[in-house]
Design a protein around this motif. Structure first.
Motif, PDB file in Angstrom:
ATOM      1  N   CYS A  22      -9.863  -0.836   1.780  1.00 18.61           N
ATOM      2  CA  CYS A  22      -8.762   0.132   1.765  1.00 18.61           C
ATOM      3  C   CYS A  22      -7.837   0.035   2.972  1.00 18.61           C
ATOM      4  CB  CYS A  22      -9.305   1.556   1.660  1.00 18.61           C
ATOM      5  SG  CYS A  22     -10.257   2.073   3.103  1.00 18.61           S
ATOM      6  N   THR A  24      -8.528   0.954   6.193  1.00 14.53           N
ATOM      7  CA  THR A  24      -8.723   2.027   7.158  1.00 14.53           C
ATOM      8  C   THR A  24      -9.485   1.494   8.374  1.00 14.53           C
ATOM      9  OG1 THR A  24      -8.821   3.599   5.333  1.00 14.53           O
ATOM     10  CG2 THR A  24      -9.660   4.353   7.456  1.00 14.53           C
ATOM     11  N   SER A  29      -7.674   5.870  10.856  1.00 12.24           N
ATOM     12  CA  SER A  29      -6.246   5.664  10.629  1.00 12.24           C
ATOM     13  C   SER A  29      -6.051   4.491   9.663  1.00 12.24           C
ATOM     14  CB  SER A  29      -5.528   5.379  11.948  1.00 12.24           C
ATOM     15  OG  SER A  29      -6.029   4.189  12.527  1.00 12.24           O
ATOM     16  N   ARG A  30      -5.058   4.647   8.797  1.00 11.89           N
ATOM     17  CA  ARG A  30      -4.795   3.612   7.805  1.00 11.89           C
ATOM     18  C   ARG A  30      -3.722   2.656   8.306  1.00 11.89           C
ATOM     19  NH1 ARG A  30      -5.091   4.841   1.682  1.00 11.89           N
ATOM     20  NH2 ARG A  30      -6.984   3.656   1.759  1.00 11.89           N
ATOM     21  N   ASP A  31      -3.895   1.381   8.017  1.00  9.46           N
ATOM     22  CA  ASP A  31      -2.927   0.343   8.382  1.00  9.46           C
ATOM     23  C   ASP A  31      -1.809   0.367   7.336  1.00  9.46           C
ATOM     24  OD1 ASP A  31      -1.551  -1.835   9.250  1.00  9.46           O
ATOM     25  OD2 ASP A  31      -3.134  -3.297   8.839  1.00  9.46           O
ATOM     26  N   PRO A  32      -0.544   0.655   7.736  1.00 12.67           N
ATOM     27  CA  PRO A  32       0.534   0.751   6.753  1.00 12.67           C
ATOM     28  C   PRO A  32       0.909  -0.597   6.128  1.00 12.67           C
ATOM     29  CG  PRO A  32       1.413   1.008   8.973  1.00 12.67           C
ATOM     30  CD  PRO A  32      -0.086   0.955   9.094  1.00 12.67           C
ATOM     31  N   GLN A  33       0.579  -1.685   6.778  1.00 12.74           N
ATOM     32  CA  GLN A  33       0.930  -3.000   6.251  1.00 12.74           C
ATOM     33  C   GLN A  33      -0.212  -3.651   5.469  1.00 12.74           C
ATOM     34  OE1 GLN A  33       2.184  -5.226   9.637  1.00 12.74           O
ATOM     35  NE2 GLN A  33       4.134  -4.150   9.802  1.00 12.74           N
ATOM     36  N   GLU A  35      -2.493  -4.858   2.579  1.00 12.25           N
ATOM     37  CA  GLU A  35      -2.372  -5.160   1.155  1.00 12.25           C
ATOM     38  C   GLU A  35      -3.721  -5.645   0.665  1.00 12.25           C
ATOM     39  OE1 GLU A  35       1.039  -7.329  -0.463  1.00 12.25           O
ATOM     40  OE2 GLU A  35       1.778  -7.401   1.593  1.00 12.25           O
TER      41      GLU A  35
END
Length: 129
Positions: A22, A24, A29-33, A35
């Motif tokens: 996913c 995270t 925190s989640r990585d916006p880039q 995929e």
């Protein structure tokens, strides 16, 4: 060692900084880039245009004629060696045509596989659960 993703609860190897499932990080925190591999579509370059078969045949035919002409000039008259060389040139021409047809067929198959993979990926993205 490994760690548990705080978002999806997947087991992640310590060598990874973010969850492979996913995206995270260990702090949540989640990585916006990020995929996911199923959603990632690599750039596939378009195949280069190839010569037309008629152009290749003409070039090889002219090459065989030039070869035969120089052979006749060097020998003064046609002989068994120049006939064998001419047949060899025709064989090379046939090999060139066969190779070109084979490469073209392989290129068509690769193109159809690439298009079907893209269609499948597009269908997967449109299907919502």
């Amino acid at each position: 060692m490994s760690w548990i993703c705080p978002c999806c609860r997947e087991t992640v190897d310590d060598a990874l900084e973010v969850c492979w499932q996913c995206g995270t990080a260990t702090d949540g925190s989640r990585d916006p880039q990020f995929e996911h591999a199923d959603e990632f579509e690599p750039e596939i370059p378009e195949p280069k245009p190839q010569y037309r078969l008629s152009t290749l045949v003409w070039l090889m035919f002219i090459g065989c004629l030039v070869f035969a002409l120089f052979g006749s000039i060097a020998n003064g008259r046609p002989n068994a060696l120049s006939v064998i060389a001419g047949l060899f040139g025709i064989g090379l021409l046939a090999l060139q045509v066969f190779s070109w047809l084979l490469i073209r067929r392989i290129s068509d198959v690769r193109r159809s596989i690439r298009d079907s993979v893209r269609d499948t990926q597009t269908e997967r993205r449109t299907i919502s659960f």
